[in-house]
Structures are given as structure tokens and as C-alpha cells.
Design a protein around this motif. Structure first.
Motif, PDB file in Angstrom:
ATOM      1  N   GLU A  59      18.764 -63.107  35.616  1.00 41.45           N
ATOM      2  CA  GLU A  59      18.602 -62.227  36.770  1.00 41.45           C
ATOM      3  C   GLU A  59      17.325 -62.554  37.536  1.00 41.45           C
ATOM      4  N   ALA A  60      17.372 -63.561  38.355  1.00 42.15           N
ATOM      5  CA  ALA A  60      16.168 -64.000  39.053  1.00 42.15           C
ATOM      6  C   ALA A  60      15.619 -62.910  39.969  1.00 42.15           C
ATOM      7  N   GLN A  61      16.530 -62.148  40.571  1.00 38.74           N
ATOM      8  CA  GLN A  61      16.077 -61.124  41.524  1.00 38.74           C
ATOM      9  C   GLN A  61      15.229 -60.052  40.854  1.00 38.74           C
ATOM     10  N   VAL A  62      15.662 -59.666  39.655  1.00 36.64           N
ATOM     11  CA  VAL A  62      14.882 -58.666  38.908  1.00 36.64           C
ATOM     12  C   VAL A  62      13.497 -59.222  38.607  1.00 36.64           C
ATOM     13  N   PHE A  63      13.498 -60.491  38.175  1.00 33.57           N
ATOM     14  CA  PHE A  63      12.246 -61.153  37.837  1.00 33.57           C
ATOM     15  C   PHE A  63      11.314 -61.172  39.047  1.00 33.57           C
ATOM     16  N   ARG A  73      11.326 -59.180  41.640  1.00 32.89           N
ATOM     17  CA  ARG A  73      10.875 -57.831  42.019  1.00 32.89           C
ATOM     18  C   ARG A  73       9.716 -57.385  41.137  1.00 32.89           C
ATOM     19  N   LYS A  74       9.879 -57.652  39.846  1.00 32.53           N
ATOM     20  CA  LYS A  74       8.822 -57.233  38.913  1.00 32.53           C
ATOM     21  C   LYS A  74       7.516 -57.966  39.199  1.00 32.53           C
ATOM     22  N   ARG A 133       2.725 -63.368  44.850  1.00 33.08           N
ATOM     23  CA  ARG A 133       3.488 -63.834  46.003  1.00 33.08           C
ATOM     24  C   ARG A 133       4.407 -64.945  45.517  1.00 33.08           C
ATOM     25  N   VAL A 134       5.679 -64.891  45.903  1.00 38.28           N
ATOM     26  CA  VAL A 134       6.636 -65.854  45.357  1.00 38.28           C
ATOM     27  C   VAL A 134       7.347 -66.602  46.476  1.00 38.28           C
ATOM     28  N   ILE A 180       7.826 -59.806  31.009  1.00 35.23           N
ATOM     29  CA  ILE A 180       8.945 -59.482  31.891  1.00 35.23           C
ATOM     30  C   ILE A 180      10.206 -60.208  31.441  1.00 35.23           C
ATOM     31  N   ALA A 181      10.038 -61.493  31.132  1.00 31.13           N
ATOM     32  CA  ALA A 181      11.204 -62.286  30.736  1.00 31.13           C
ATOM     33  C   ALA A 181      11.842 -61.715  29.483  1.00 31.13           C
ATOM     34  N   ALA A 182      11.025 -61.322  28.523  1.00 31.03           N
ATOM     35  CA  ALA A 182      11.559 -60.775  27.277  1.00 31.03           C
ATOM     36  C   ALA A 182      12.276 -59.462  27.547  1.00 31.03           C
ATOM     37  N   GLU A 183      11.675 -58.612  28.381  1.00 33.72           N
ATOM     38  CA  GLU A 183      12.285 -57.308  28.696  1.00 33.72           C
ATOM     39  C   GLU A 183      13.621 -57.458  29.389  1.00 33.72           C
ATOM     40  N   GLU A 184      13.646 -58.381  30.366  1.00 34.24           N
ATOM     41  CA  GLU A 184      14.839 -58.478  31.207  1.00 34.24           C
ATOM     42  C   GLU A 184      15.821 -59.522  30.712  1.00 34.24           C
ATOM     43  N   LYS A 185      15.526 -60.099  29.555  1.00 44.04           N
ATOM     44  CA  LYS A 185      16.390 -61.138  28.986  1.00 44.04           C
ATOM     45  C   LYS A 185      16.604 -62.295  29.966  1.00 44.04           C
TER      46      LYS A 185
END
Lengths: 308, 289, 302
Positions: free
Chosen positions: C234-238, C240-241, C248-249, C273-278
Motif C-alpha cells: 500500500e504505497a499510498q498509505v506509506f 500519507r504516513k 517531502r516525497v 510504518i512499514a511493519a505496521e502497514e505490512k
């Protein structure tokens, strides 16, 4: 995307020397990198698709039209050969305008196009010197200039960066990228793999007269099953991290770099590996500096497919 | 128990402090000459005249023994400086020398220019002097075999066949003349050949030049003489010049009625010019780019 | 110090090739970079004693570059850029011949010639005549002749030009092996920056006859507050977080996220973040300026 160049069963041999054997492929617009060892058939392939030599078997077509003996198409192709091919006693300017004349441009247009092309490769200052006195880099740039002067839609460059200094290389690479953004088709060969990578992800690998691989580098890499993926993790405590992975069945091999700061994991299931990695890092509070895939690049693809 | 690990290994020998750093150049130059096509055939043939002249010396001694069989004295086969001059200075020997230097000398520098190998030489502890010396010595080697060696052998054999020193006592200066002439003619050819060899990257072209200049200088000299009837035009001819000086060294009558030292001057001037060009040519390569 | 030159000047007639070059080098492998006409070849030629500098002084392996040129050349190996060989010799004779010219005894030179030809990978063709060699083999032979006398310092001028990828890798590996010996120093002049990056730890960049930049490559490279990340999932979630954390991305066309981090940012956040959002982090590198950037900056182009 619609293909621009299409070949079918293209084969060529010189006497009993194999040039190319049974090549069927399609090339789309944008940049395509051609690579392969010496004598693999790259130059033969480039000459066949630009209509300079006649295939023994098969056809090569540009936008559906057969290229061999179809000179109307030639004004749409720019070709930069690997070898030097000049009239040594002409000046750069005479060489350019002379070649442009062959395209039936009017005298004023010849001059403006020659000037434009020479300006692009930064040879305007030396345009009145004879080619014999040119350095290797200048000759190379002149070859590129003659390939682009008539504003072709398809540009074929055989080792265009050879003999150029780093600045020259950088400029030609930028030029090629500009042409890509204009929607042209560029086919470029090089022996220096990082340079191909800097231009495009789309490659054609020729070896032993055959196509060994075609497509996106990473996609090709994934297809090579004989070599499991290697993931490199540079972190504070590689041995601790390794101890967690070693129990997993998708991990085939664990290695450490000589500097003791990097863990190299060989895995046949990258998906599982990468899913597991972030939670482990967080759980054991490991300081990670870098995660890379050292064999997910063009060099690795080349070595795995061509290497001994 | 030792193992040899993969990878680069050092050389554990010692460098020699060679007194003759140019010697390998000469050795390889001679070796390569013998590998040339036809040279194995031509070289023994070039020694034939020496064998014939040696036989002549032998026969001349026998003739003395059987002199009573002839009524008149025999005008031929008198072993004297003229006999030596005939072997060393006459047309056929000079022609053979030209052929031999074409084989051994034409490629000496031109091959190095063609294949960019000067930088390989000069990246080694060699001075330019050593390079020229090594190359010259190849020509010297072959020309000495044709001139100096037979000349001295003739004298020695004459003494042995005659069994007395009478010959030596009559012409005590003859060995010196042989040595002097050999050095003279070898030096000239060395400069001549190395100079032409440095002019072109193509060995065949150099060979044509060596032969052509020698031949045409002679022809032009003769043509001009025919036209103007002036003997000074023979100074154009390389052959005539060498023979003028040669005749003087063996204290014979010069073939042309002009002073021999003019010829020496001409030849020396050619050598000096050749030396200057050589020096410039070989330095020119160092600066290229 | 194996290379020590001070204020070297040299001109060809009116053209200034070197205008005050000072170097003091003793590291293992050194890359010598510069655009065409920067003076690289001239500098190498001066250090080899082919040319005498117009001004300045220097010592190579502690021998003076003006008065002890013969000694320098005995202990220095040189691999020229252009094709060069001596015709009609086989590779063994060629190599041992040049060894002899360096002052090696004849038998030793022969022995050593075989050794270095094995080393550069010409063992099977070492009795063949040099003029029948392919371009790649000639290049290996050039390398062999530069090693035959076991030099302490080796100058390599464009050692990989014209090689195909396999040949290039093999030659580079040889160079790395040679320069890993502590008592041999290698100076490589090349236009192919990836080659320099692979073999050298130190670079000298010349431009218009002066040294414009020099130092350890790793230290010259500027580390930025920028991470290059490739994610799967889920790149979008990543994204946003990350934005919540004031990052800035930017997204490049080949799917790499360029994340500019704020000051005092904790890198571990990425993994949290990566661990949380898998989310998988397939690629994670802190961005550095490349050697090409360094080069362009040093010679003053964008």
C-alpha cells in the motif's frame, strides 16, 4: 504500445560465419538498449533493422513496411556506426552538408540542419578543420551529428559513447533522453552496462546470434530462476538479524561482508523475506542503513545469462 | 608445506645492472631477421662471394707452386690490396649489402612506429641512445659478417696458406684498411637505413626507398655525366661515393677522376642529416597527443 | 610516498597542458579523471620521465623525476592507451623481451613472462603471434607487459577501452587484485566512471591543467537528507504516513520514492510504518552524490 520495428525470423550469415539467427521481436518507441559480448551479432542486428544489409532469412519492417531496399524509409532513420567511416580529407562541415545533400535538402536547409546538429554535439568551433585532425572524441560526436541531422524518427546508435570523456558521455545520454521525450525510437548499444542502465530499463541481450532476453531488466531478473535473489542489509547487528532468518525455509544462504556490517541473504521467495524484514527490524531495534539487491541489475542479468 | 594462492604474485629475482641495456634489442632484431621469408635462402647466398674469393686465395698459392708450368707470369689471382678491394668495394658486394640491409633494417624503426611500440621501449629504463644503439647493432652485425669478417679471414688464410709472413710484411696496413673500410661502409648504411626506416610506418615502402634511392642516385649520376660530361656528377651516386672512398682506403686508383674526400664529405653530410631527422622523429612520438 | 609532485608546469608550445599540479599520493588505487585535454596523459608522461616538466619538481617512488628517470622506469609499469605491440613475436617472447629491457636476467624474464601471461588469462594463446590477437587479448597483453618486471607503481591508461562487459569485469577484477597488494600502487586514468568507482578508493580530478578536486571517493560524496525507497504494497498509505511526519516525497518514473526528511528525523520510523502497514521495503538507500555528480561539479558543468 504500438511497435515501431518488427522483425520476423531474421537471420544473417556471412559465408559460414553466423551473424544473427532467427530473431523475431518488436521494438517500441522510447529507448532500447542492445548489449552482448563481442561478436554476438549486435552490429549485424542493427544493420539489418536499418536496412543496410539483406537478411538471408526473415524480414525486418518499420511500421509495417519492409525495410530492405525501401529507400523511402531511410530518410526516417539515423545511424551511427561503431567504426569510423569518414572522408578523412573533408572538413566536418563539408562532411555534414554533403551527407545532407543526399537527402535532397535545399542548400539553405542543408546549412541550417548541419549547423543545428553540429551545435548539439558542440563541434561548431571545429567545423572547418579536416576530419583527419579530429580527436577520437570529436570523431565520435561527428558520427552522432550525422545520425541526427536529418531529424529522423528512428535513431540507431552503435556504441555512441565509445572514446568520449565523462562530460561527452553525459551530454550524449541527455540528448538521447530528450529524443525519447519527443516520442522517437532510439536503439543504442554499449559495452558499459551502467551507462545503458542510466538510459533505459528496456534491453535486448544478444548472444551467439540469438536473443537471450528482451524486456525490462528487473522483469528479466525475476525470470532467471537458476539464481536466487540476493538481498543485502547494511545494519548495526547483522548476526542477530541473520539468526532470525536462518530458521526460515525461504532463506537459502546467509553471508556476511568482510567489513562485518552487512548481511547478505539469498532467498527464493523475496516476497516473504521482505514481509518479514520490517517487523524484525522494529522488534529487535536494529539500526538499518541500507537495503539493496546487489544482483538485481543489468550486470547481474548479463553475468547470469552470458557468463561462463 | 607451502601453497600458491590465487592472485598476483611478486617476482623475487634481482635486476641486473646491465652494462649493455640495448643488447636485447639487438638480439631480438637479429632473431626476427632470420625468421623472415627468403632470408634463410638469401643470407647464405650473400656469403658465396666470400667463399669464392677464399678459394681464389687458396688457388693463388697453389699457382705459385706450379708457376713453372706457365710461360708468362699470371696476371690474375695476385693477392694484393686490389684483390681485397675487388671483394669489398666492387658493385656486386655493395648490391648484396643493400639487399641484406633491406631485410634486417627496413622494419627496425618503421615497425615500431606502425605499432606504437616506441612507448613500450621508452617506458623501460632505456635511453634514446640505447634504443638507436640496439637497432644499429642489428645492421652492424649483418654487414660485419659480409665485410669485416671475410676481410680478416682472407688475411689470416693467406698467411696460413703461404706459410710465411711475407704477405703481411708487404702490406702491413691492410688489416687496418679492412677494419676501417668495414666500419665506414657499415656506419653509412646504418644511418641511411635507420633514417629511411623512420620516415614511414610501412616497412615495404621503406624497403623500396632503400633500394630505389641507392639505384636511382646511381642512374641519375650516370645520366648527368653522359649529358654534361662532368665527373663531379658522380657525387650524386651513393655507389660511386662509397667506391671513391673505398679505393682510397685500399690505396687504389679512384674510379672517377675527382678527389675522394668530396665523396666522404657527401656521405658524412647524409649521415649527419639522417642523425638529426632520427633524433627528431623518435622524440616526436613521445610528444604525440 | 610513492607519488609526490609539486607545482608541475608543462606546455606544448603555446598550449598549456599542466599549470601547477601538486599531488601527494600513497593510497592503493587512485583514479585519475578529467575531460579530454585536461592534462592526464601529459601528467602520466611526466611521471614516467617521457617528458621533462617546464617547472616544478617531483619524486616518484623517491626518485627524482628530472634526474633519475631511468630508475623510475625500472620500478614503474605502464600500460599505454593505444594499441601497441611488437609484430612477429609471440606473446611470451614479447613479454620477456620487455622484461629484459627492464633489466631482468634473460631466463628470469622468460619465467616471469609465463607467470604474468597466466595471470592475465592468456595462458592458452601465449605461443601465438601477437598480431593475430583480438582487441581484448591485446589489452590483456598490454597489462601483462606492464606487470612483467613486478613494478611497485603501475600506470594504467584507459585499461578497459573497447572491452565487452565480460572482458571489462575480468580486467577490473585483476586490477582490484593487484591493488589489494599493499606494496603495489595503481594509478588508473579512465573515462568510464563506473570502472573507477569499482576499482579505486581515491580520485584526482584534473581540468585544464590543474587539480580541481581530490580525495577519498567516500568522503567526497556528499550525504544528503534524502532516502531512495522502493516499496511493495500500500504505497499510498506509506506516503500519507510519511507526510504526517513532515517528509517531502517525490516519485520517479521507475517507481522509486525520493523521501526528503526533516531535521532530526529518526530513520527507524520508516521501518515502524512499514511493519505496521505490512509494507515491504524492497530498496532503501540514503542518497549520496554520485561520482558523475562530483566530476561534473569539479569541472564546472551542470
Amino acid at each position: 504500445m504500438k511497435s515501431v520495428i518488427e522483425t520476423e525470423h531474421l537471420s544473417k550469415w556471412y559465408g559460414n560465419v553466423l551473424g544473427l539467427s532467427d530473431v523475431s521481436l518488436q521494438i517500441e518507441s522510447g529507448i532500447t538498449g542492445i548489449l552482448g559480448p563481442n561478436g554476438a551479432g549486435k552490429s549485424t542486428f542493427l544493420k539489418l533493422i536499418s536496412g543496410q544489409i539483406k537478411p538471408n532469412i526473415g524480414t525486418s519492417a518499420i511500421k509495417g513496411e519492409r525495410i530492405w531496399n525501401n529507400y523511402r524509409l531511410f530518410s526516417n532513420i539515423g545511424f551511427c556506426p561503431e567504426q569510423d567511416a569518414f572522408y578523412e580529407d573533408l572538413t566536418g562541415w563539408q562532411f555534414m552538408t554533403g551527407l545532407l545533400r543526399l537527402f535532397h535538402f535545399s542548400p539553405s536547409e542543408r546549412e541550417s540542419r548541419a549547423r543545428e546538429a553540429l551545435e548539439i554535439v558542440e563541434l561548431m568551433e571545429d567545423k572547418d578543420r579536416i576530419i583527419k585532425s579530429y580527436s577520437r572524441g570529436m570523431r565520435q560526436r561527428l558520427k552522432v551529428a550525422q545520425a541526427i541531422a536529418h531529424d529522423p524518427e528512428i535513431i540507431i546508435l552503435d556504441e555512441p559513447l565509445n572514446g568520449l570523456d565523462p562530460l561527452g558521455r553525459r551530454k550524449i545520454i541527455r540528448l538521447i533522453k530528450t529524443y525519447k521525450s519527443e516520442g522517437r525510437t532510439i536503439i543504442v548499444s554499449s559495452h558499459v552496462l551502467p551507462e545503458i542502465e542510466a538510459m533505459t530499463k528496456r534491453i535486448i541481450l544478444i548472444h551467439q546470434g540469438k536473443i537471450f532476453a528482451q524486456g525490462d531488466i528487473h522483469y528479466i531478473r525475476d525470470l532467471i530462476e537458476a539464481h536466487p535473489h540476493i538481498v543485502s542489509v547494511k545494519c548495526s547487528d547483522p548476526r542477530q538479524l541473520a539468526s532470525k532468518f536462518i530458521q526460515e525455509d525461504f532463506v537459502l544462504n546467509v553471508n556476511f561482508s568482510s567489513a562485518e556490517d552487512t548481511l547478505l541473504v539469498e532467498t527464493n521467495n523475496r516476497d516473504k523475506f521482505f514481509s518479514l524484514l520490517p517487523p524484525l527490524i522494529v522488534k529487535h531495534n536494529i539500526e538499518v542503513e541500507e537495503i539493496t539487491s546487489p544482483d538485481d541489475n543489468l550486470q547481474a542479468v548479463f553475468d547470469y545469462l552470458v557468463g561462463k | 608445506m607451502t601453497i600458491k594462492e590465487k592472485g598476483y604474485t611478486h617476482w623475487d629475482g634481482e635486476f641486473l645492472d646491465k652494462k649493455l641495456p640495448w643488447w636485447p634489442i639487438t638480439r631480438y632484431g637479429i632473431k626476427l631477421t632470420f625468421r623472415k621469408k627468403f632470408f634463410k635462402l638469401i643470407f647464405p647466398m650473400s656469403l658465396l662471394p666470400a667463399v669464392v674469393f677464399l678459394a681464389g686465395i687458396y688457388v693463388s698459392e697453389r699457382l705459385e707452386d706450379f708457376k713453372f708450368m706457365f710461360r708468362e707470369s699470371v696476371p690474375f689471382l695476385q693477392i694484393n690490396p686490389a684483390y681485397f678491394k675487388t671483394y669489398l668495394v666492387d658493385n656486386f658486394m655493395l648490391f648484396i649489402m643493400v639487399i641484406i640491409v633491406i631485410f634486417c633494417g627496413a622494419g627496425l624503426i618503421s615497425d615500431d612506429l606502425k605499432h606504437n611500440s616506441l612507448q613500450l621501449y621508452f617506458a623501460r629504463p632505456l635511453k634514446k641512445r640505447d634504443y638507436f644503439f640496439g637497432k644499429t647493432a642489428v645492421i652492424v652485425f649483418f654487414l660485419f659478417i659480409l665485410t669485416l669478417v671475410p676481410g680478416l679471414v682472407f688475411i689470416i688464410m693467406k698467411l696460413i696458406f703461404a706459410g710465411s709472413f711475407k704477405f703481411f710484411l708487404s702490406y702491413p696496413w691492410l688489416p687496418l684498411a679492412v677494419i676501417g673500410y668495414s666500419i665506414f661502409v657499415t656506419a653509412f648504411f646504418s644511418f641511411y637505413v635507420l633514417f629511411l626506416s623512420s620516415l614511414s610506418k610501412n616497412r615495404r615502402y621503406v624497403a623500396i626507398l632503400i633500394f630505389g634511392i641507392y639505384l636511382f642516385s646511381d642512374i641519375f649520376g650516370a645520366v648527368f655525366y653522359e649529358y654534361f660530361h662532368n665527373h663531379y656528377f658522380s657525387l650524386i651516386s651513393l655507389r660511386a661515393n662509397i667506391q671513391q672512398v673505398g679505393a682510397f682506403i685500399f690505396s687504389q686508383k679512384t674510379p672517377y677522376p675527382i678527389p675522394w674526400f668530396y665523396s666522404l664529405l657527401v656521405l658524412t653530410a647524409i649521415c649527419v642529416l639522417a642523425g638529426l631527422v632520427l633524433k627528431k622523429k623518435v622524440r616526436g612520438v613521445e610528444i604525440v597527443k | 610516498m610513492s607519488i609526490e609532485v609539486k607545482d608541475i608546469h608543462f606546455s606544448y608550445g603555446k598550449i598549456k597542458a599542466l599549470d601547477g599540479v601538486s599531488l601527494d599520493l600513497s593510497q592503493g588505487a587512485i583514479g585519475l579523471l578529467g575531460p579530454n585535454g585536461a592534462g592526464k596523459s601529459t601528467l602520466i608522461r611526466i611521471m614516467l620521465g617521457f617528458l621533462s616538466p617546464d617547472g616544478g619538481e617531483g619524486r616518484i617512488l623517491d626518485y627524482d623525476i628530472k634526474s633519475q628517470q631511468a630508475e623510475i622506469r625500472r620500478y614503474v609499469g605502464y600500460m599505454p592507451e593505444d594499441d601497441c605491440f611488437i609484430p612477429e613475436l609471440d606473446a611470451v617472447s614479447f613479454t620477456s623481451y620487455l622484461g629484459e629491457l627492464s633489466g631482468m636476467p634473460r631466463q628470469e624474464a622468460m619465467k616471469r613472462a609465463h607467470e604474468v601471461l597466466y595471470y592475465v588469462g592468456l595462458e592458452e594463446s601465449r605461443y601465438r603471434k601477437v598480431e593475430t590477437y583480438s582487441a581484448g587479448m591485446k589489452l590483456r597483453l598490454k597489462l601483462a607487459q606492464s606487470l612483467v618486471h613486478d613494478p611497485k607503481l603501475i600506470f594504467l591508461d584507459e585499461p578497459t577501452s573497447g572491452l565487452d562487459p565480460q572482458g571489462r569485469t575480468e580486467i577490473l577484477e585483476l586490477i582490484i587484485d593487484i591493488s589489494s597488494k599493499k606494496d603495489i600502487q595503481v594509478l588508473i586514468s579512465s573515462h568510464i566512471l563506473p570502472d573507477i568507482e569499482m576499482t579505486c578508493s581515491y580520485v584526482v580530478i584534473l581540468n585544464k591543467g590543474i587539480v580541481v578536486s581530490e580525495g577519498e571517493i567516500s568522503k567526497l560524496k556528499e550525504i544528503r537528507d534524502l532516502y531512495e525507497i522502493k516499496v511493495m504494497g500500500e504505497a499510498q498509505v506509506f506516503l500519507r504516513k510519511l507526510k504526517d511526519l513532515k517528509c517531502r516525497v517525490e516519485e520517479t518514473e521507475d517507481g522509486i520514492l525520493k523521501v526528503y526528511t526533516p531535521p532530526n528525523y529518526n530513520r527507524q520510523e520508516f521501518f515502524r510504518i512499514a511493519a505496521e502497514e505490512k509494507i515491504q521495503l524492497r530498496h532503501f538507500v540514503r542518497s549520496q552524490s554520485s561520482l558523475e555528480d562530483l566530476f561534473a561539479e569539479a569541472v564546472g558543468v551542470d
